[in-house]
Design a protein around this motif. Structure first.
Motif, PDB file in Angstrom:
ATOM      1  N   GLU A 230       0.822  -1.208   0.000  1.00 15.74           N
ATOM      2  CA  GLU A 230       0.000   0.000   0.000  1.00 15.74           C
ATOM      3  C   GLU A 230       0.856   1.259   0.000  1.00 15.74           C
ATOM      4  OE1 GLU A 230      -3.505   0.111  -0.337  1.00 15.74           O
ATOM      5  OE2 GLU A 230      -2.875  -1.885  -0.954  1.00 15.74           O
TER       6      GLU A 230
ATOM      7  N   GLN B   5      -2.272  -8.137  -2.408  1.00 18.22           N
ATOM      8  CA  GLN B   5      -2.648  -7.708  -3.760  1.00 18.22           C
ATOM      9  C   GLN B   5      -1.550  -7.855  -4.809  1.00 18.22           C
ATOM     10  OE1 GLN B   5      -4.150  -3.642  -4.214  1.00 18.22           O
ATOM     11  NE2 GLN B   5      -3.173  -3.621  -6.222  1.00 18.22           N
TER      12      GLN B   5
ATOM     13  N   GLU C 292      -9.055 -10.653  -1.185  1.00 23.71           N
ATOM     14  CA  GLU C 292      -8.632  -9.802  -2.300  1.00 23.71           C
ATOM     15  C   GLU C 292      -8.731 -10.537  -3.640  1.00 23.71           C
ATOM     16  OE1 GLU C 292      -5.504  -6.669  -1.173  1.00 23.71           O
ATOM     17  OE2 GLU C 292      -4.805  -8.445  -0.125  1.00 23.71           O
TER      18      GLU C 292
ATOM     19  N   GLU D  77     -15.973   2.619   5.269  1.00 18.62           N
ATOM     20  CA  GLU D  77     -15.321   1.853   4.201  1.00 18.62           C
ATOM     21  C   GLU D  77     -15.253   0.373   4.536  1.00 18.62           C
ATOM     22  OE1 GLU D  77     -11.292   3.037   3.209  1.00 18.62           O
ATOM     23  OE2 GLU D  77     -10.974   1.090   2.258  1.00 18.62           O
TER      24      GLU D  77
HETATM   25  O1  4AD Z   1      -8.357   0.003   1.392  1.00 18.34           O
HETATM   26  P1  4AD Z   1      -7.296  -0.990   1.735  1.00 18.34           P
HETATM   27  O2  4AD Z   1      -6.088  -0.505   2.419  1.00 18.34           O
HETATM   28  O3  4AD Z   1      -6.936  -1.681   0.345  1.00 18.34           O
HETATM   29  C1  4AD Z   1      -5.967  -2.604   0.128  1.00 18.34           C
HETATM   30  O4  4AD Z   1      -5.285  -3.128   0.956  1.00 18.34           O
HETATM   31  C2  4AD Z   1      -5.919  -3.037  -1.317  1.00 18.34           C
HETATM   32  N1  4AD Z   1      -4.642  -3.733  -1.531  1.00 18.34           N
HETATM   33  C3  4AD Z   1      -7.080  -3.910  -1.628  1.00 18.34           C
HETATM   34  C4  4AD Z   1      -7.111  -4.366  -3.034  1.00 18.34           C
HETATM   35  O5  4AD Z   1      -7.425  -3.593  -3.918  1.00 18.34           O
HETATM   36  N2  4AD Z   1      -6.779  -5.631  -3.294  1.00 18.34           N
HETATM   37  O6  4AD Z   1      -7.919  -2.164   2.600  1.00 18.34           O
HETATM   38  C5  4AD Z   1      -9.016  -2.913   2.100  1.00 18.34           C
HETATM   39  C6  4AD Z   1     -10.057  -3.102   3.165  1.00 18.34           C
HETATM   40  C7  4AD Z   1     -10.658  -1.800   3.697  1.00 18.34           C
HETATM   41  O7  4AD Z   1     -11.684  -1.338   2.859  1.00 18.34           O
HETATM   42  C8  4AD Z   1     -11.174  -2.236   5.053  1.00 18.34           C
HETATM   43  O8  4AD Z   1     -12.417  -2.909   4.933  1.00 18.34           O
HETATM   44  C9  4AD Z   1     -10.134  -3.248   5.475  1.00 18.34           C
HETATM   45  O9  4AD Z   1      -9.480  -3.697   4.318  1.00 18.34           O
HETATM   46  N3  4AD Z   1      -9.154  -2.653   6.399  1.00 18.34           N
HETATM   47  C10 4AD Z   1      -9.121  -2.891   7.719  1.00 18.34           C
HETATM   48  N4  4AD Z   1      -9.904  -3.645   8.516  1.00 18.34           N
HETATM   49  C11 4AD Z   1      -9.608  -3.691   9.833  1.00 18.34           C
HETATM   50  N5  4AD Z   1      -8.578  -3.036  10.401  1.00 18.34           N
HETATM   51  C12 4AD Z   1      -7.754  -2.261   9.642  1.00 18.34           C
HETATM   52  N6  4AD Z   1      -6.717  -1.647  10.207  1.00 18.34           N
HETATM   53  C13 4AD Z   1      -8.019  -2.166   8.237  1.00 18.34           C
HETATM   54  N7  4AD Z   1      -7.420  -1.524   7.207  1.00 18.34           N
HETATM   55  C14 4AD Z   1      -8.123  -1.836   6.111  1.00 18.34           C
END
Ligand code: 4AD
Ligand code: MG
Length: 478
Positions: free
Chosen positions: A166, A208, A246, A401
């Protein structure tokens, strides 16, 4: 032999015909030295075990206390009591494990969720956590079922990695180097050549990037595994260790990506509704009771079950980031200065903004697309306008989100330029860039935060209550 036991959930569906059965479980209550409510985790409904007066040794019965584990052999008979059609007349009673009533912390009364978090090793035995974790299981199963039916390949991506998927620098380091005599380079930096992997490594924040590699061969893959973030967010929505699903798909654009995400979310919710009715009804009642303590205007307008049916049966709203900002700027909340954080084009929307959009304005899940490039990760596809990227976030009522995703930048030069401008080391990511060198295709994917999904479906409000043993800042008990 232990495996002769009948699960209580199944037993409760039987017609009583004096069958001889063996059950095992934990005592919830023991009333009048006669009626044991026994639970084995298969359902919240307890089996009533009837102990005939005088039939068993008093010293044995003294050991039948809340929390103790029992093996009971008995005769299944029709029940005269209210609330159950069958009960078990005990013929043989064995205490497998005592639970000292003076010390066992779970009593047959309501405990606060805060207290139960402190005894997370025992909270599975409560009705609330029984229901939550059976629903969590059903959702996990439905996720695999959904992707399997679509022909996606399940990839297990590494937990230890050298890259920051990320690019947000929120990683836990993995090292075997000693903290005292850390090997140093001449310039004083840590010499990771001496480390276990010969380079600096961390726990993955997302699968990812590796998922993208596999999608460039299988076309459609998904991951489902633990991810780790060292962000110091002590909120009801953040964990340091959470599970993420993912999917990554070749030959998908942003719209295909949204369609899949929406279908996926609806599918898994419906699966839980069809297969875990009893648990969801229990959780719906729990939520209603919880909300009855709140002022009228803070209560949900729908019950948990109604909310889930609504989501399954209605289209998600789809708006661009620019439209979302417009809505916020025109909202009464903004005009009355109700938002704590400022609103203008370019901001990373705060949870108060996301919740305004889904809970107050649209009153349904919303997919927001085309965010400013500045606030999104390096791999997202750059739009023609030069300002935005083909991102999509799904926002859910009560959660904010729940999904983050995008179409990926498949054009090598554009990707390299973006990575350079964001100071992401392109040489170390040679393997990622190779997919853009050899047979690159338009592709897209998203990440669903599993615990946020479980929160949504169970109606719970703190993410610490939907994962067995939560890891959060200053907390890694159990
Ligand atoms: O939006 P994020 O950071 O996206 C990714 O990691 C991309 N690589 C995903 C992709 O396109 N393959 O995280 C995705 C989701 C968020 O929308 C949220 O639901 C969850 O992961 N998330 C968490 N859940 C719990 N605790 C946290 N600290 C989280 N951070 C993200
Ligand atoms: Mg995100």
């Amino acid at each position: 032999m232990f495996n002769k036991r009948v699960k209580i959930k199944e037993l409760l569906t039987w017609q009583a015909q004096d069958q001889q059965v063996t059950v095992m479980g934990w005592v919830k209550t023991f009333r009048n030295n006669q009626f044991i409510a026994l639970n084995d985790g298969s359902t919240n409904t307890n089996l009533q075990v009837v102990v005939e007066l005088g039939k068993f040794d008093e010293n044995l019965l003294k050991r039948v206390s809340t929390g103790a584990s029992l093996k009971v052999e008995g005769t299944l008979v029709a029940s005269l009591g209210k609330g159950q059609s069958v009960e078990l007349k005990a013929n043989k009673l064995e205490v497998l494990g005592d639970a000292d009533p003076e010390k066992f912390p779970l009593q047959p009364k309501e405990h606060s969720l805060e207290f139960l978090r402190e005894i997370a090793h025992l909270r599975f035995r409560t009705n609330t956590f029984g229901s939550i974790f059976r629903v969590r299981h059903a959702l996990a199963f439905a996720i695999h079922k959904f992707f399997n039916e679509k022909g996606f390949v399940y990839m297990q991506t590494p937990v230890i990695t050298a890259s920051d998927a990320e690019g947000a620098g929120e990683m836990f380091k993995v090292t075997t180097l000693p903290f005292d005599k850390t090997p140093r380079n001449e310039d004083g930096t840590v010499n990771f050549k001496e480390d276990f992997f010969g380079k600096a490594t961390n726990l993955t924040v997302s699968g990812q990037l590796e998922g993208e590699l596999a999608a460039m061969a299988f076309a459609e893959i998904y991951t489902f595994g633990p991810t780790f973030r060292a962000e110091n967010s002590n909120t009801t929505r953040h964990l340091a260790e959470f599970w993420m699903i993912e999917p990554e798909m070749a030959f998908y654009d942003l719209e295909d990506n949204m369609n899949l995400a929406e279908e996926f979310i609806k599918y898994i919710i419906k699966y839980a509704m069809d297969n875990n009715r009893e648990d969801l009804e229990f959780l719906a009642q729990r939520l209603q009771k919880e909300e009855s303590k709140l002022p009228q205007d803070q209560r949900s307008s729908m019950s948990l079950i109604e909310k889930l049916s609504f989501v399954v049966n209605n289209q998600f709203e789809r708006i661009t980031y620019t439209e979302a900002i417009e809505i916020l700027l025109n909202s009464p909340a903004y005009k009355k200065k109700k938002f704590q954080y400022d609103v203008k084009w370019g901001i990373d929307m705060q949870s108060e903004h996301e919740r305004y959009l889904v809970e107050k304005h649209f009153k349904k899940p919303v997919i927001v697309t085309n965010y400013p490039a500045e606030i999104k990760a390096f791999y997202m596809r750059q739009n023609e306008d030069g300002k935005t990227v083909a991102a999509m976030d799904i926002l859910a009522p009560g959660i904010g989100e729940i999904v983050g995703g995008s179409q990926r930048e498949e054009r090598l030069e554009k990707l390299e330029a973006r990575m350079k401008s964001m100071h992401i080391p392109t040489e170390e990511m040679w393997w990622y860039l190779d997919t853009r060198r050899f047979g690159s295709v338009p592709h897209a994917g998203f990440g669903l935060g599993f615990e946020r999904m479980v929160l949504f479906v169970t109606g719970m409000t703190n993410i610490r209550d939907v994962i067995a043993f939560p890891r959060t800042p200053k907390n890694a008990e159990f």
